[in-house]
Design an enzyme around this catalytic site. Structure first.
Site, PDB file in Angstrom:
ATOM      1  N   LYS A 292       0.834  -1.208   0.000  1.00 13.55           N
ATOM      2  CA  LYS A 292       0.000   0.000   0.000  1.00 13.55           C
ATOM      3  C   LYS A 292       0.867   1.257   0.000  1.00 13.55           C
ATOM      4  CE  LYS A 292      -4.381  -1.890   1.071  1.00 13.55           C
ATOM      5  NZ  LYS A 292      -5.706  -1.794   1.618  1.00 13.55           N
TER       6      LYS A 292
ATOM      7  N   LYS B 263      -3.506  -9.876  -7.125  1.00 18.28           N
ATOM      8  CA  LYS B 263      -4.750 -10.084  -6.377  1.00 18.28           C
ATOM      9  C   LYS B 263      -5.820  -9.080  -6.854  1.00 18.28           C
ATOM     10  CE  LYS B 263      -5.509  -8.115  -2.280  1.00 18.28           C
ATOM     11  NZ  LYS B 263      -6.553  -7.834  -1.316  1.00 18.28           N
TER      12      LYS B 263
ATOM     13  N   LYS C 189      -9.837  -3.670  -4.627  1.00 19.64           N
ATOM     14  CA  LYS C 189     -10.686  -2.500  -4.887  1.00 19.64           C
ATOM     15  C   LYS C 189      -9.850  -1.337  -5.417  1.00 19.64           C
ATOM     16  CE  LYS C 189     -13.473  -3.219  -0.789  1.00 19.64           C
ATOM     17  NZ  LYS C 189     -12.564  -3.143   0.358  1.00 19.64           N
TER      18      LYS C 189
HETATM   19  N1  AQP Z   1      -8.688 -10.916  -4.159  1.00 24.97           N
HETATM   20  C1  AQP Z   1      -9.173 -11.399  -3.031  1.00 24.97           C
HETATM   21  N2  AQP Z   1      -9.462 -12.727  -2.912  1.00 24.97           N
HETATM   22  C2  AQP Z   1      -9.979 -13.229  -1.759  1.00 24.97           C
HETATM   23  N3  AQP Z   1     -10.253 -12.467  -0.674  1.00 24.97           N
HETATM   24  C3  AQP Z   1      -9.994 -11.145  -0.751  1.00 24.97           C
HETATM   25  N4  AQP Z   1     -10.158 -10.117   0.118  1.00 24.97           N
HETATM   26  C4  AQP Z   1      -9.746  -8.962  -0.445  1.00 24.97           C
HETATM   27  N5  AQP Z   1      -9.302  -9.207  -1.688  1.00 24.97           N
HETATM   28  C5  AQP Z   1      -9.448 -10.552  -1.920  1.00 24.97           C
HETATM   29  C6  AQP Z   1     -10.739 -10.272   1.449  1.00 24.97           C
HETATM   30  O1  AQP Z   1     -11.867  -9.397   1.528  1.00 24.97           O
HETATM   31  C7  AQP Z   1     -12.011  -8.966   2.869  1.00 24.97           C
HETATM   32  C8  AQP Z   1     -12.255  -7.494   2.920  1.00 24.97           C
HETATM   33  O2  AQP Z   1     -11.158  -6.781   2.494  1.00 24.97           O
HETATM   34  P1  AQP Z   1     -10.999  -5.242   2.866  1.00 24.97           P
HETATM   35  O3  AQP Z   1     -11.870  -4.387   2.070  1.00 24.97           O
HETATM   36  O4  AQP Z   1     -11.130  -5.066   4.314  1.00 24.97           O
HETATM   37  O5  AQP Z   1      -9.537  -4.950   2.539  1.00 24.97           O
HETATM   38  P2  AQP Z   1      -8.579  -5.457   1.448  1.00 24.97           P
HETATM   39  O6  AQP Z   1      -8.054  -6.808   1.769  1.00 24.97           O
HETATM   40  O7  AQP Z   1      -7.571  -4.396   1.400  1.00 24.97           O
HETATM   41  O8  AQP Z   1      -9.531  -5.516   0.161  1.00 24.97           O
HETATM   42  P3  AQP Z   1      -9.185  -5.111  -1.280  1.00 24.97           P
HETATM   43  O9  AQP Z   1     -10.345  -5.385  -2.142  1.00 24.97           O
HETATM   44  O10 AQP Z   1      -7.913  -5.708  -1.707  1.00 24.97           O
HETATM   45  O11 AQP Z   1      -9.083  -3.548  -1.183  1.00 24.97           O
HETATM   46  P4  AQP Z   1      -7.820  -2.618  -1.280  1.00 24.97           P
HETATM   47  O12 AQP Z   1      -7.588  -2.421  -2.726  1.00 24.97           O
HETATM   48  O13 AQP Z   1      -8.316  -1.381  -0.589  1.00 24.97           O
HETATM   49  O14 AQP Z   1      -6.684  -3.275  -0.603  1.00 24.97           O
HETATM   50  C9  AQP Z   1     -10.759  -9.428   3.642  1.00 24.97           C
HETATM   51  O15 AQP Z   1     -11.081 -10.568   4.401  1.00 24.97           O
HETATM   52  C10 AQP Z   1      -9.800  -9.790   2.544  1.00 24.97           C
HETATM   53  O16 AQP Z   1      -8.912 -10.812   2.945  1.00 24.97           O
END
Ligand code: AQP
Length: 327
Positions: free
Chosen positions: A115, A196, A199
């Protein structure tokens, strides 16, 4: 008998993608409906402040995520659904945990590194201490289980370390929480199956509230490989394997079964068939979410009552924690 407690949260940072769904939200619903756990699910609004954001958009992001929770099947009668910032004890505990958290362990966190690279103009301290707030969110409710995607495993390991360290310094207070992973703990991006689905990289996301035409066009454009054989081989055929995993995660069929179902199809046919499946799968969800968003009072009332229940148990736990450390 008292059921074991289970906690997990999602950040209100944008629309949920199919990785968030298959790695987390779908499992939240299944675990809730199993009746085996006392479930707490929260909207991680404090966590979301570590990324660039527009305050004017935050209330709608929170409401939208709450609508996702409810439309996907989380039920305020069965689970405590709440907002992280409505329970001030979680940031209080985060501070206490920071005083025992080893700098070296936080520095090793790959999410912090990723990040920081992605938002070089905003490498804030919150991004660095994020895992201690996550540990507080878990330990505060005496959670024994945390359903997450595999990107959160390193953070969960820290939560266990902090629980152990606190217990050994101040006396038995916390459980050491264990993860619950799904069969699809890491869904990859459609535009780059080596990365991965995130968002923060919306170009590679299939959002769970995407309309059928958008789903078709995104899956049609998904990166594959130069062969034409549908086969599960994540190293050599990352794009096709990711699509097979998505199908397997949604249908509940094994990868081998899914592979057999697509046998003899070319990539175009596979994509067409997957797009139809995804679009049908989320049809009810899309309708329910649209209806819920028209009745925001229902969503707000669910959040208010869930937050009040979560706060009540947090207050009790915090009193014990403070006593343990002599405050
Ligand atoms: N690609 C993924 N595959 C499986 N699980 C995933 N998670 C995130 N991406 C994947 C799981 O979703 C939950 C919520 O995630 P979050 O929004 O709290 O944060 P994150 O992990 O940072 O999600 P993103 O989508 O990847 O957002 P950004 O881009 O902001 O980092 C968690 O349980 C996560 O493991």
């Amino acid at each position: 008998m008292k059921k074991p407690i289970l906690v997990s949260g999602i950040q209100p940072t944008g629309r949920l993608h199919i990785g968030n769904y298959l790695g987390a939200l779908k499992n939240f619903v299944d675990l809730q409906n199993s009746g085996k756990y006392d479930c707490y699910f929260f909207i991680a609004d404090y966590h979301s402040l570590t990324e660039n954001f527009n305050p004017a958009e935050k209330p709608a992001q929170i409401l939208n995520l709450a609508a996702d929770f409810l439309a996907a099947g989380l039920d305020p009668k069965k689970s405590k659904i709440f907002i992280q910032s409505a329970v001030p004890q979680s940031t209080e505990l985060a501070w206490i945990l920071e005083t025992i958290a080893p700098m070296g362990e936080l520095k090793r966190m790959t999410q912090f590194k990723d990040k920081s690279d992605a938002q070089q103009e905003n490498v804030n301290v919150g991004l660095f201490t994020y895992p201690t707030l996550m540990a507080a969110d878990i330990l505060l409710y005496d959670a024994q289980f945390v359903p997450v995607g595999d990107d959160q495993l390193q953070h969960l390991e820290l939560a266990r370390t902090l629980a152990r360290k606190f217990n050994s310094h101040f006396g038995r207070t916390f459980f050491e929480p264990k993860e619950i992973l799904t069969a699809t703990p890491r869904v990859m991006s459609l535009d780059d199956p080596e990365k991965k689905m995130s968002k923060s990289r919306p170009g590679g996301c299939l959002f769970i509230d995407d309309e059928p035409e958008v789903i078709k066009s995104k899956i049609r454009g998904a990166v594959t490989d130069s062969e034409s054989v549908v086969k599960y081989d994540p190293k050599r055929k990352a794009g096709i394997s990711n699509m097979l995993e998505i199908m397997s995660g949604l249908s509940g069929k094994s990868i081998a079964e899914v592979e057999r179902g697509f046998a003899g199809m070319n990539y175009g046919e596979l994509k067409h068939s997957l797009a139809d499946y995804v679009s049908d799968y989320f049809e009810k969800f899309r309708k329910k979410k649209a209806t819920l968003l028209k009745k925001s009072a229902v969503i707000k009332s669910a959040l208010r009552s869930g937050s009040a229940k979560a706060k009540k148990s947090a207050e009790k736990k915090m009193a014990d924690i403070k006593k343990k450390i002599g405050l």
